[in-house]
Design an enzyme around this catalytic site. Structure first.
Site, PDB file in Angstrom:
ATOM      1  CG  ASN A  11      -2.159   0.778   0.983  1.00 41.61           C
ATOM      2  OD1 ASN A  11      -2.534   1.308   0.140  1.00 41.61           O
ATOM      3  ND2 ASN A  11      -2.586   1.283   2.240  1.00 41.61           N
ATOM      4  CB  SER A  22      -6.731   1.504  16.167  1.00 39.62           C
ATOM      5  OG  SER A  22      -7.862   2.558  15.925  1.00 39.62           O
ATOM      6  CE1 TYR A  75      -6.581  -1.516  11.246  1.00 38.16           C
ATOM      7  CE2 TYR A  75      -8.678  -0.560  11.980  1.00 38.16           C
ATOM      8  CZ  TYR A  75      -7.255  -0.677  11.926  1.00 38.16           C
ATOM      9  OH  TYR A  75      -6.414   0.494  12.474  1.00 38.16           O
ATOM     10  CE  LYS A  89      -4.039  -1.971  13.955  1.00 38.04           C
ATOM     11  NZ  LYS A  89      -2.379  -2.123  13.674  1.00 38.04           N
ATOM     12  N   GLY A 144     -21.714   1.478  10.660  1.00 36.31           N
ATOM     13  CA  GLY A 144     -20.774   1.216  11.777  1.00 36.31           C
ATOM     14  C   GLY A 144     -19.837   2.284  12.237  1.00 36.31           C
TER      15      GLY A 144
HETATM   16  C1  WQD Z   1     -14.109  10.536  10.147  1.00 36.08           C
HETATM   17  C2  WQD Z   1     -15.675  11.164   9.931  1.00 36.08           C
HETATM   18  C3  WQD Z   1     -17.099   9.850   8.724  1.00 36.08           C
HETATM   19  C4  WQD Z   1     -15.565  10.140   4.935  1.00 36.08           C
HETATM   20  C5  WQD Z   1     -10.952   6.007  11.341  1.00 36.08           C
HETATM   21  C6  WQD Z   1     -10.006   4.898  10.475  1.00 36.08           C
HETATM   22  C7  WQD Z   1     -10.138   3.493  11.111  1.00 36.08           C
HETATM   23  C8  WQD Z   1      -9.734   3.585  12.503  1.00 36.08           C
HETATM   24  C9  WQD Z   1     -10.825   4.570  13.358  1.00 36.08           C
HETATM   25  C10 WQD Z   1      -7.622   3.253  12.868  1.00 36.08           C
HETATM   26  C11 WQD Z   1     -16.676  10.091  10.388  1.00 36.08           C
HETATM   27  C12 WQD Z   1     -17.072  11.138   8.220  1.00 36.08           C
HETATM   28  C13 WQD Z   1     -15.713  10.326   6.226  1.00 36.08           C
HETATM   29  C14 WQD Z   1     -16.357  10.948   3.987  1.00 36.08           C
HETATM   30  C15 WQD Z   1     -17.655  11.575   5.825  1.00 36.08           C
HETATM   31  N1  WQD Z   1      -8.527   3.966  12.729  1.00 36.08           N
HETATM   32  N2  WQD Z   1     -16.943  10.808   6.789  1.00 36.08           N
HETATM   33  N3  WQD Z   1     -17.397  11.587   4.505  1.00 36.08           N
HETATM   34  O1  WQD Z   1     -14.309   6.612  11.043  1.00 36.08           O
HETATM   35  O2  WQD Z   1     -12.925   7.649  12.750  1.00 36.08           O
HETATM   36  O3  WQD Z   1     -12.343   5.699  11.216  1.00 36.08           O
HETATM   37  O4  WQD Z   1     -10.599   5.899  12.747  1.00 36.08           O
HETATM   38  O5  WQD Z   1      -7.588   2.247  13.401  1.00 36.08           O
HETATM   39  O6  WQD Z   1      -9.375   2.694  10.290  1.00 36.08           O
HETATM   40  O7  WQD Z   1     -10.478   4.859   9.359  1.00 36.08           O
HETATM   41  O8  WQD Z   1     -12.249   8.177  10.078  1.00 36.08           O
HETATM   42  O9  WQD Z   1     -11.769   9.596   8.174  1.00 36.08           O
HETATM   43  O10 WQD Z   1     -13.301   7.381   8.031  1.00 36.08           O
HETATM   44  O11 WQD Z   1     -14.165   9.213   9.278  1.00 36.08           O
HETATM   45  O12 WQD Z   1     -18.637  12.233   6.416  1.00 36.08           O
HETATM   46  O13 WQD Z   1     -16.427  10.550   2.830  1.00 36.08           O
HETATM   47  O14 WQD Z   1     -15.905  11.638   8.789  1.00 36.08           O
HETATM   48  O15 WQD Z   1     -18.754   9.443   8.907  1.00 36.08           O
HETATM   49  O16 WQD Z   1     -17.723  10.647  11.058  1.00 36.08           O
HETATM   50  P1  WQD Z   1     -12.955   7.047  11.201  1.00 36.08           P
HETATM   51  P2  WQD Z   1     -12.885   8.484   8.764  1.00 36.08           P
END
Ligand code: WQD
Length: 346
Positions: free
Chosen positions: A37, A127, A152, A156, A300
């Site tokens: 990646n 995480s 995933y 962790k 989720g």
């Molecule tokens: C943030 C916010 C979405 C995209 C991450 C990692 C995950 C884990 C936990 C490591 C949320 C909103 C997002 C979009 C949106 N980390 N959003 N439109 O959900 O906290 O998850 O932290 O282990 O691997 O991915 O982060 O950046 O996906 O979303 O409105 O197109 O932005 O609903 O509220 P998230 P995110």
């Protein structure tokens, strides 16, 4: 003599920023990465920033025989920072066995090698996902771990348990698990940053790609949550601040300053920021408008979470220094950099 740190996943997003911080703090670094990646070219960019080219060994950590021959080649490693893992929440639901095999076999192979070679110090990328939706906010390290919502996230949780049990059985190994909240932004040089393949799942790359014109509009996943503006709340921290915490963690382990064999720290700013506030911050920091539309909730998603980082503040002497706007500005600089043709990097 300089200490030598093995960084697995060192060409990835958080890994590459950590390699830069390690080199700038006087460490030698060797990277293992299978480039699943990421790209080998990242090493050249690290060299441009630091003046040092860390060796990159390209192979899969699930290959135990190959890992053994690596440790025969590098016999003076003082500590390991382990980033290499699959990390797409959605994908893990469809490919659970790939996630369990990749994330857990690689971890066990590394811990096995530590026992065999006597390497004493291990820093693990964990995480905030282990907390699920916490009952109390901000969330501290002793909040209960909730059943994981994705394979995933489960890797962790299980990863932390594997480390805890390994350390209980071997007094020579010490470890720190760092529970990241939401890392964003890019190095101020503009030379390294996050490189999502395909359509980004995470908010900030989606914002920067929409601002650049690669995506028509950003979908804001829900405005009917129980939060002040109705959108979800997260704790976004600058990736360079996050990278610096790894240097402190490895120093603490090598210097034997940790209080127990296994410690866990939250890494976040302590501030909750909504999706709509994040968009405003990007617009303020860059002067560029982001076209967005409110859509339905994403399955989720946690409603709100932000860190209590006081343990890391106190014990590691670490806290975030970069503002949200600054993180957004660097994310934008990076987006513009990667869209330009680079030609010969040298
Ligand atoms: C943030 C916010 C979405 C995209 C991450 C990692 C995950 C884990 C936990 C490591 C949320 C909103 C997002 C979009 C949106 N980390 N959003 N439109 O959900 O906290 O998850 O932290 O282990 O691997 O991915 O982060 O950046 O996906 O979303 O409105 O197109 O932005 O609903 O509220 P998230 P995110």
């Amino acid at each position: 003599m300089k200490k030598l740190i093995l960084v697995t996943g060192g060409t990835g997003y958080i890994g590459s920023h950590t390699v830069v911080e390690l080199i700038e703090n006087g460490y030698d670094v060797v990277i293992i990465d299978n480039l699943y990646n990421s790209e080998a070219e990242v090493v050249d960019r690290i060299a441009k920033i630091t003046g040092t080219t860390p060796p990159l060994e390209v192979f899969d950590l699930c290959d135990a025989a190959r890992l053994e021959s690596f440790f025969r080649k590098y016999q003076n490693i003082d500590g390991i920072i382990h980033f290499a893992a699959y990390k797409a929440v959605g994908e893990s639901v469809h490919k659970p066995l790939e996630y369990y095999r990749n994330n857990l076999v690689s971890l066990m192979n590394l811990l096995d090698s530590m026992k065999k070679t006597g390497i004493p110090a291990f820093v693990f990328s964990s995480s905030c996902t282990v907390y699920g939706q916490p009952e109390k906010l901000p969330v501290s390290e002793d909040s209960p771990i909730q059943p994981a919502v994705s394979p995933y996230g489960n890797t962790k949780q299980i990863g932390e348990e594997i480390i805890r049990d390994t350390i209980s059985s071997d007094p020579n190994i010490r470890a720190i698990a760092l529970r990241y909240f939401n890392p964003i932004g890019a190095h101020p040089s503009g030379l390294i940053g996050e490189l999502p393949r395909g359509v980004p799942e995470n908010l900030v790359p989606y914002i920067t790609q929409t601002a650049y014109g690669l995506r028509d509009e950003l979908k804001v996943f829900g405005n009917d949550y129980n939060t002040p503006d109705g959108s979800c709340i997260r704790d976004y921290l600058h990736v360079v601040d996050l990278a610096k915490a790894h240097v402190i963690a490895i120093e603490r382990l090598i210097g034997n300053k940790n209080k127990s064999g296994f410690e866990i720290f939250n890494l976040g700013t302590g501030n909750g920021v909504s999706v709509l506030e994040a968009i405003k911050s990007f617009e303020r920091a860059t002067g560029v408008k982001v076209k967005y539309r409110i859509t339905s909730r994403r399955a989720g998603d946690i409603e709100k979470i932000w860190a209590d980082p006081s343990l890391a503040n106190r014990e590691l002497g670490w806290k975030t220094v970069s503002s949200l706007d600054e993180a957004m500005r660097t994310a934008w600089e990076w987006e513009k950099f990667i869209r330009k043709p680079h030609g010969n990097e040298n």
